[in-house]
Scaffold this motif. Structure first.
Motif, PDB file in Angstrom:
ATOM      1  N   TRP A 137      59.257  59.407 -13.242  1.00  0.00           N
ATOM      2  CA  TRP A 137      58.947  60.392 -12.181  1.00  0.00           C
ATOM      3  C   TRP A 137      59.463  61.774 -12.565  1.00  0.00           C
ATOM      4  O   TRP A 137      58.780  62.775 -12.307  1.00  0.00           O
ATOM      5  CB  TRP A 137      59.575  59.954 -10.855  1.00  0.00           C
ATOM      6  CG  TRP A 137      58.918  58.764 -10.195  1.00  0.00           C
ATOM      7  CD1 TRP A 137      59.523  57.631  -9.780  1.00  0.00           C
ATOM      8  CD2 TRP A 137      57.539  58.625  -9.880  1.00  0.00           C
ATOM      9  NE1 TRP A 137      58.636  56.768  -9.221  1.00  0.00           N
ATOM     10  CE2 TRP A 137      57.375  57.371  -9.260  1.00  0.00           C
ATOM     11  CE3 TRP A 137      56.395  59.391 -10.073  1.00  0.00           C
ATOM     12  CZ2 TRP A 137      56.160  56.871  -8.825  1.00  0.00           C
ATOM     13  CZ3 TRP A 137      55.171  58.913  -9.629  1.00  0.00           C
ATOM     14  CH2 TRP A 137      55.049  57.679  -9.015  1.00  0.00           C
ATOM     15  N   ASP A 138      60.651  61.815 -13.192  1.00  0.00           N
ATOM     16  CA  ASP A 138      61.167  63.126 -13.622  1.00  0.00           C
ATOM     17  C   ASP A 138      60.251  63.763 -14.652  1.00  0.00           C
ATOM     18  O   ASP A 138      59.976  64.981 -14.599  1.00  0.00           O
ATOM     19  CB  ASP A 138      62.577  62.962 -14.184  1.00  0.00           C
ATOM     20  CG  ASP A 138      63.615  62.786 -13.090  1.00  0.00           C
ATOM     21  OD1 ASP A 138      63.360  63.312 -11.990  1.00  0.00           O
ATOM     22  OD2 ASP A 138      64.634  62.131 -13.329  1.00  0.00           O
ATOM     23  N   ILE A 141      56.942  64.944 -12.732  1.00  0.00           N
ATOM     24  CA  ILE A 141      57.015  66.169 -11.919  1.00  0.00           C
ATOM     25  C   ILE A 141      57.382  67.372 -12.768  1.00  0.00           C
ATOM     26  O   ILE A 141      57.169  68.522 -12.363  1.00  0.00           O
ATOM     27  CB  ILE A 141      58.027  65.991 -10.761  1.00  0.00           C
ATOM     28  CG1 ILE A 141      59.420  65.727 -11.314  1.00  0.00           C
ATOM     29  CG2 ILE A 141      57.570  64.889  -9.816  1.00  0.00           C
ATOM     30  CD1 ILE A 141      60.492  65.580 -10.242  1.00  0.00           C
ATOM     31  N   THR A 142      57.948  67.125 -13.920  1.00  0.00           N
ATOM     32  CA  THR A 142      58.232  68.251 -14.811  1.00  0.00           C
ATOM     33  C   THR A 142      56.959  68.728 -15.499  1.00  0.00           C
ATOM     34  O   THR A 142      56.730  69.945 -15.643  1.00  0.00           O
ATOM     35  CB  THR A 142      59.279  67.837 -15.866  1.00  0.00           C
ATOM     36  OG1 THR A 142      60.453  67.363 -15.208  1.00  0.00           O
ATOM     37  CG2 THR A 142      59.630  69.004 -16.764  1.00  0.00           C
ATOM     38  N   PRO A 145      53.962  69.664 -11.939  1.00  0.00           N
ATOM     39  CA  PRO A 145      54.696  69.903 -10.676  1.00  0.00           C
ATOM     40  C   PRO A 145      53.787  70.153  -9.477  1.00  0.00           C
ATOM     41  O   PRO A 145      54.267  70.111  -8.339  1.00  0.00           O
ATOM     42  CB  PRO A 145      55.536  71.140 -11.006  1.00  0.00           C
ATOM     43  CG  PRO A 145      54.763  71.855 -12.058  1.00  0.00           C
ATOM     44  CD  PRO A 145      54.093  70.806 -12.878  1.00  0.00           C
ATOM     45  N   ASN A 148      51.114  66.660  -5.802  1.00  0.00           N
ATOM     46  CA  ASN A 148      51.958  66.273  -4.673  1.00  0.00           C
ATOM     47  C   ASN A 148      52.228  64.774  -4.633  1.00  0.00           C
ATOM     48  O   ASN A 148      53.260  64.335  -4.108  1.00  0.00           O
ATOM     49  CB  ASN A 148      51.305  66.709  -3.358  1.00  0.00           C
ATOM     50  CG  ASN A 148      51.185  68.221  -3.254  1.00  0.00           C
ATOM     51  OD1 ASN A 148      52.019  68.949  -3.827  1.00  0.00           O
ATOM     52  ND2 ASN A 148      50.182  68.697  -2.537  1.00  0.00           N
ATOM     53  N   PHE A 150      53.029  62.713  -6.954  1.00  0.00           N
ATOM     54  CA  PHE A 150      54.238  62.363  -7.707  1.00  0.00           C
ATOM     55  C   PHE A 150      55.479  62.593  -6.856  1.00  0.00           C
ATOM     56  O   PHE A 150      56.389  61.763  -6.809  1.00  0.00           O
ATOM     57  CB  PHE A 150      54.329  63.175  -9.000  1.00  0.00           C
ATOM     58  CG  PHE A 150      53.246  62.878  -9.994  1.00  0.00           C
ATOM     59  CD1 PHE A 150      52.521  61.696  -9.926  1.00  0.00           C
ATOM     60  CD2 PHE A 150      52.946  63.762 -11.017  1.00  0.00           C
ATOM     61  CE1 PHE A 150      51.530  61.413 -10.849  1.00  0.00           C
ATOM     62  CE2 PHE A 150      51.951  63.484 -11.946  1.00  0.00           C
ATOM     63  CZ  PHE A 150      51.242  62.310 -11.858  1.00  0.00           C
ATOM     64  N   TRP A 151      55.554  63.752  -6.182  1.00  0.00           N
ATOM     65  CA  TRP A 151      56.713  64.075  -5.357  1.00  0.00           C
ATOM     66  C   TRP A 151      56.847  63.089  -4.193  1.00  0.00           C
ATOM     67  O   TRP A 151      57.964  62.660  -3.873  1.00  0.00           O
ATOM     68  CB  TRP A 151      56.589  65.505  -4.829  1.00  0.00           C
ATOM     69  CG  TRP A 151      56.609  66.568  -5.888  1.00  0.00           C
ATOM     70  CD1 TRP A 151      55.551  67.210  -6.406  1.00  0.00           C
ATOM     71  CD2 TRP A 151      57.759  67.107  -6.535  1.00  0.00           C
ATOM     72  NE1 TRP A 151      55.927  68.130  -7.353  1.00  0.00           N
ATOM     73  CE2 TRP A 151      57.306  68.092  -7.450  1.00  0.00           C
ATOM     74  CE3 TRP A 151      59.128  66.859  -6.463  1.00  0.00           C
ATOM     75  CZ2 TRP A 151      58.155  68.812  -8.264  1.00  0.00           C
ATOM     76  CZ3 TRP A 151      59.989  67.589  -7.264  1.00  0.00           C
ATOM     77  CH2 TRP A 151      59.505  68.554  -8.157  1.00  0.00           C
ATOM     78  N   TYR A 154      58.025  59.726  -5.554  1.00  0.00           N
ATOM     79  CA  TYR A 154      59.408  59.827  -6.030  1.00  0.00           C
ATOM     80  C   TYR A 154      60.380  59.845  -4.844  1.00  0.00           C
ATOM     81  O   TYR A 154      61.373  59.085  -4.799  1.00  0.00           O
ATOM     82  CB  TYR A 154      59.567  61.078  -6.883  1.00  0.00           C
ATOM     83  CG  TYR A 154      60.842  61.156  -7.681  1.00  0.00           C
ATOM     84  CD1 TYR A 154      61.734  60.076  -7.759  1.00  0.00           C
ATOM     85  CD2 TYR A 154      61.173  62.326  -8.383  1.00  0.00           C
ATOM     86  CE1 TYR A 154      62.896  60.152  -8.515  1.00  0.00           C
ATOM     87  CE2 TYR A 154      62.331  62.407  -9.133  1.00  0.00           C
ATOM     88  CZ  TYR A 154      63.194  61.324  -9.184  1.00  0.00           C
ATOM     89  OH  TYR A 154      64.355  61.399  -9.922  1.00  0.00           O
ATOM     90  N   VAL A 170      65.295  65.677  -4.524  1.00  0.00           N
ATOM     91  CA  VAL A 170      63.876  65.723  -4.911  1.00  0.00           C
ATOM     92  C   VAL A 170      63.124  66.737  -4.054  1.00  0.00           C
ATOM     93  O   VAL A 170      62.336  67.549  -4.556  1.00  0.00           O
ATOM     94  CB  VAL A 170      63.254  64.321  -4.798  1.00  0.00           C
ATOM     95  CG1 VAL A 170      61.742  64.402  -4.991  1.00  0.00           C
ATOM     96  CG2 VAL A 170      63.876  63.372  -5.807  1.00  0.00           C
ATOM     97  N   TRP A 174      61.295  70.177  -5.002  1.00  0.00           N
ATOM     98  CA  TRP A 174      59.874  70.376  -4.638  1.00  0.00           C
ATOM     99  C   TRP A 174      59.666  71.706  -3.911  1.00  0.00           C
ATOM    100  O   TRP A 174      58.714  72.432  -4.174  1.00  0.00           O
ATOM    101  CB  TRP A 174      59.430  69.200  -3.766  1.00  0.00           C
ATOM    102  CG  TRP A 174      57.932  69.124  -3.553  1.00  0.00           C
ATOM    103  CD1 TRP A 174      56.978  69.881  -4.135  1.00  0.00           C
ATOM    104  CD2 TRP A 174      57.248  68.222  -2.703  1.00  0.00           C
ATOM    105  NE1 TRP A 174      55.729  69.523  -3.712  1.00  0.00           N
ATOM    106  CE2 TRP A 174      55.865  68.474  -2.821  1.00  0.00           C
ATOM    107  CE3 TRP A 174      57.662  67.186  -1.857  1.00  0.00           C
ATOM    108  CZ2 TRP A 174      54.911  67.760  -2.126  1.00  0.00           C
ATOM    109  CZ3 TRP A 174      56.711  66.470  -1.160  1.00  0.00           C
ATOM    110  CH2 TRP A 174      55.351  66.758  -1.284  1.00  0.00           C
ATOM    111  N   TRP A 177      59.073  75.028  -5.662  1.00  0.00           N
ATOM    112  CA  TRP A 177      57.719  75.357  -6.121  1.00  0.00           C
ATOM    113  C   TRP A 177      56.832  75.898  -4.985  1.00  0.00           C
ATOM    114  O   TRP A 177      55.657  76.183  -5.218  1.00  0.00           O
ATOM    115  CB  TRP A 177      57.052  74.104  -6.714  1.00  0.00           C
ATOM    116  CG  TRP A 177      57.637  73.699  -8.013  1.00  0.00           C
ATOM    117  CD1 TRP A 177      58.614  72.784  -8.238  1.00  0.00           C
ATOM    118  CD2 TRP A 177      57.268  74.214  -9.286  1.00  0.00           C
ATOM    119  NE1 TRP A 177      58.896  72.673  -9.569  1.00  0.00           N
ATOM    120  CE2 TRP A 177      58.069  73.558 -10.249  1.00  0.00           C
ATOM    121  CE3 TRP A 177      56.353  75.165  -9.734  1.00  0.00           C
ATOM    122  CZ2 TRP A 177      57.978  73.818 -11.607  1.00  0.00           C
ATOM    123  CZ3 TRP A 177      56.260  75.429 -11.091  1.00  0.00           C
ATOM    124  CH2 TRP A 177      57.080  74.754 -12.006  1.00  0.00           C
TER     125      TRP A 177
END
Length: 820
Positions: A137-138, A141-142, A145, A148, A150-151, A154, A170, A174, A177
């Motif tokens: 997941w890191d 999202i890296t 980003p 949405n 993924f966030w 996570y 997390v 988020w 961004w």
């Protein structure tokens, strides 16, 4: 040669199709495909089921499957579904490490594929590999980003694991961004699930800055209200009003603010909020605001408050209209009427000043007609409502200074100013103003208004002077002459009134002379000056021969109580009938005769009635040729005409009727002679007269032949004989007309008798139109071409005589034999 032949590839020869005709049974491509599907030619049977009994077979099976997956990947590396199937198959065999390796290889191929990351992370979570899942997941999202999903996945995983701090971390990562609104709401709901209100408030503070929408501010304020922080909620609303300012203000914000205060029972604050909003929001954007304000006043306000709502709504509407179109004076009138009924004088004056400042851009009277009423209403408001005469005078003066009097003026404003000064008992100022108006821009309405004012003040000398000025300005105005004379008559100066009438009828140009003459005659009748009245009628008849003048003259003589009034009246009717003979309008002459007829029926005898009855015309229907504007023939139209018995000029068929009579008489004489000759032949006189008759026939045939040759040589034939006969007939008609002198009615009767026997007179019945006892029909073409019709009729009569002679006399057969 052999090597060359061996190096070249031989192309097989194509068989020539000799019969290129279409086959009897045609097969389409669709039919071929349908038959292939029905017969299942391309379907392969399923492979047989295989049972694995030992480890060696299992390894063989794994090797075979892996080899198939690798071949598919090698064939097309970009098809991610092959990688996912491969990894899921390895996962099903509990080969997590191999599956992880496959996912990593796939990420090297396409690291931006969202489904690949999701499947990879889900595999790790299924196998409870939490650290591996966090790592995935890191990385996701890296790299991506803005995805949405993924966030959400996570944060949900961390919350399910009970790692609240990790989940908050997390969300914090988020929000850096600045995601969409739903991400912020998810973060806020997460904090509220764990009763972290202060942290939720801080999230809202950042949220309304990142997404500064009205609905987000309203949600923030409702959040504070929901958790019991009323002061914080009010402060949020106030901050939102300051944040948006007057340029980006929105009615929904004020409606929510007002309803918030209404729930807190702060009714005065609600009323202030609504009024503040109505003063700053355009009308077309404040429909809901007006609606909620009206509902609020009906629930918690008094009658005055409800009226204020309605008035403010209408005022706001009018403000928008006048801003959109400043020269829409009707909108200004409605707005001013509303302001006068509700507002104070200062507000009304302000609106009036704004209205009159919109001067029409063009100096044409039609553009100023509505504008000038703004000034009139302004002056009347100052005089009647505010009771300020000095300001009213200033309004009138400013209006009169503004109007361009050299191009046009408005008599109404001058007269209103004069009447205002009279009400203020300032007679000198009123006369000065009206005198200035007459000097600058004289108009009929100004003179009439000024004269009426002086008449009310009983200043008759001034009225005389004004009438003199008025007549100098417009000497053709008959109404002015009549009014001037009526004034002198009322004052008892009849000689002066008569002199005014004499001057009036002597003017070279008048707009309504008939009204002036009628007034003069009525004046003399009122004064019982009968001789002067007769003289006026005689003078009027010298100028015009209108039928109404004759009838009025006759009725006047009949109304005078004298012994010879009937003779005078009858003489006027006779004189009028003679005078109207030359008039082209026959209806006027008919009106006179009908009026004479009514007079005789009431006062006359049988002889006079019969005399007038004989003078009445006959109504006939005629046709005339129409011509279009371009000169082409537009057909014929029927119209009614009147034929007077005593008018010889209106008898166009006299000549034609006389010629028909004469032709009929000649035919009868010839028939009688032929009958006598036949009787003599039957009695034995054929031998004695045969030689003589043969000689006469020969001479007649020779004369006819000579005339025929002369006609061919000189261009004269039948037309020349017709012309000679026409001249002879004309002389006979004139002689017969002088001897007989019959009228139109007797000739019509004879014509109808002649036309009733077509066998005796076959050729005359066509050109002579039939005429009934009451109504007849003629053509203007016959009236205009009398000579041509008479010549044609005479020519036809001559030819008919020859034809009848050839049919009835046996001698014509001898003539034919001689000609042969």
């Amino acid at each position: 040669m052999a090597s060359t032949a061996a190096g070249k590839q031989r192309i097989p020869k194509v068989a020539k199709v000799k019969n290129k005709a279409p086959a009897e049974v045609q097969i389409t491509a669709e039919q071929l495909l349908r038959e292939a599907k029905e017969r299942e030619l391309e379907l392969l049977p399923p492979p047989p089921k295989q049972k694995i009994t030992d480890e060696e077979e299992l390894n063989d099976y794994k090797l075979k499957k892996r080899k198939g997956f690798e071949d598919n990947i090698r064939k097309n590396r970009t098809v991610i579904s092959n990688w996912i199937k491969y990894a899921q198959w390895e996962e099903s065999l509990k080969e997590v490490q191999r599956a992880r390796s496959i996912y990593e290889r796939a990420l090297d191929v396409d690291h931006r594929n969202i489904a690949l990351w999701l499947k990879y992370a889900e595999m790790e979570m299924k196998n409870r590999q939490v650290n591996h899942a966090r790592n995935i997941w890191d990385r996701a999202i890296t790299i991506l980003p803005r995805v949405n999903q993924f966030w959400y996945k996570y944060s949900y995983m961390e919350e399910m694991l009970g790692n609240i701090a990790g989940c908050r971390q997390v969300f914090e990562r988020w929000t850096e961004w600045e995601p969409e609104e739903q991400a912020w709401h998810s973060y806020i709901n997460f904090e509220l699930r764990y009763k972290e209100v202060d942290k939720a408030r801080s999230i809202y503070e950042r949220f309304v800055i990142v997404h500064p929408d009205v609905k987000n501010w309203i949600k923030y304020a409702r959040f504070e209200e929901k958790h019991g922080y009323i002061a914080h909620g009010r402060k949020v609303f106030e901050r939102s009003v300051e944040f948006f300012g007057e340029e980006h203000v929105n009615e929904n914000l004020f409606v929510a603010f007002a309803r918030f205060e209404e729930k807190q029972k702060e009714f005065e604050r609600v009323r202030v909020i609504y009024k503040y909003a109505l003063d700053r929001i355009p009308k077309h954007q404040a429909q809901e605001l007006f609606k909620f304000y009206t509902v609020f006043e009906k629930k918690f306000g008094d009658r005055r408050g409800i009226e204020d709502v309605i008035v403010s709504k209408r005022r706001f509407q009018y403000e928008e209209e006048v801003k959109a179109s400043p020269h829409n004076y009707d909108a200004w009138f409605d707005y001013l009427r509303l302001v006068e009924s509700d507002a104070d004088p200062d507000t009304a004056r302000e609106v009036y000043e704004r209205a009159i400042a919109n001067i029409p851009p063009i100096q044409e009277k039609r553009h100023w007609r509505r504008y000038i009423y703004l000034w009139i209403n302004y002056a009347l408001y100052e005089e009647l409502e505010v009771k300020d005469p000095e300001r009213t005078r200033q309004v009138y003066q400013a209006c009169l200074d503004l109007i361009p009097h050299k191009k046009f003026t408005f008599a109404k404003i001058w007269l209103l100013y004069g009447q205002f000064e009279i009400r203020q008992k300032n007679l000198q100022a009123a006369r000065r103003g009206l005198g200035t108006a007459i000097g600058k821009c004289p108009k009929n309405k100004l003179f009439k208004g000024y004269i009426e004012l002086e008449l009310q003040l009983r200043e008759f000398d001034r009225c005389r002077k004004l009438y003199e000025k008025y007549l100098e300005f417009a000497p053709e105005n008959c109404t002015t002459w009549i009014k001037f004379s009526e004034l002198e008559t009322i004052l008892g100066d009849t000689e002066r009134a008569r002199a005014i009438f004499e001057l009036a009828i002597g003017q070279p140009r008048l707009d309504m002379p008939e009204v002036l003459w009628k007034s003069y005659i009525d004046f003399e009748i009122e004064q019982e000056e009968f001789d002067n009245t007769r003289g006026l009628y005689q003078r009027l008849l010298q100028r015009t021969q209108h039928v109404k003048v004759w009838i009025s003259y006759a009725q006047y003589e009949l109304s005078i109580d004298t012994s010879d009034r009937l003779q005078r009246c009858r003489g006027i009717f006779e004189e009028g009938n003679k005078g109207l003979r030359s008039c082209e309008e026959k209806e006027e002459r008919l009106m006179l005769l009908e009026s004479w007829k009514e007079f005789e029926q009431e006062f006359g005898s049988d002889t006079t009635r019969e005399r007038v009855k004989k003078l009445l015309p006959e109504k006939v229907k005629k046709r005339r040729k129409l011509t279009a504007e371009d000169g082409s023939d537009a057909g014929w139209e029927e119209y009614y005409d009147y034929i007077f018995p005593e008018d010889a000029a209106n008898q166009p068929n006299l000549k034609l009727l006389a010629m028909a009579k004469m032709w009929k008489r000649q035919q009868q004489e010839e028939d009688d002679e032929e009958e006598e000759d036949e009787e003599d032949e039957n009695n034995g006189g054929v031998d004695r007269g045969s030689g003589k008759e043969m000689e006469e026939d020969n001479r007649r045939v020779e004369r006819d032949g000579d005339e025929k040759m002369d006609g061919e040589e000189n261009g004269r034939g039948e037309g020349s004989r017709d012309k000679e006969m026409e001249e002879e007939d004309n002389r006979r008609v004139e002689r017969d007309g002088e001897e007989n002198g019959r009228g139109e009615r007797s000739r019509d009767k004879e014509m109808s008798e002649d036309s009733a026997s077509p066998s005796e007179n076959p050729m005359v019945s066509e050109p002579v139109p039939e005429k009934d006892s009451k109504e007849s029909t003629y053509d203007d073409s016959d009236d205009s071409d009398e000579s041509s019709s008479s010549s044609s009729s005479s020519g036809s009569s001559g030819s008919d005589r020859d034809k009848d002679g050839s049919e009835k006399q046996p001698r014509m057969s001898k003539k034919d034999s001689v000609n042969d």
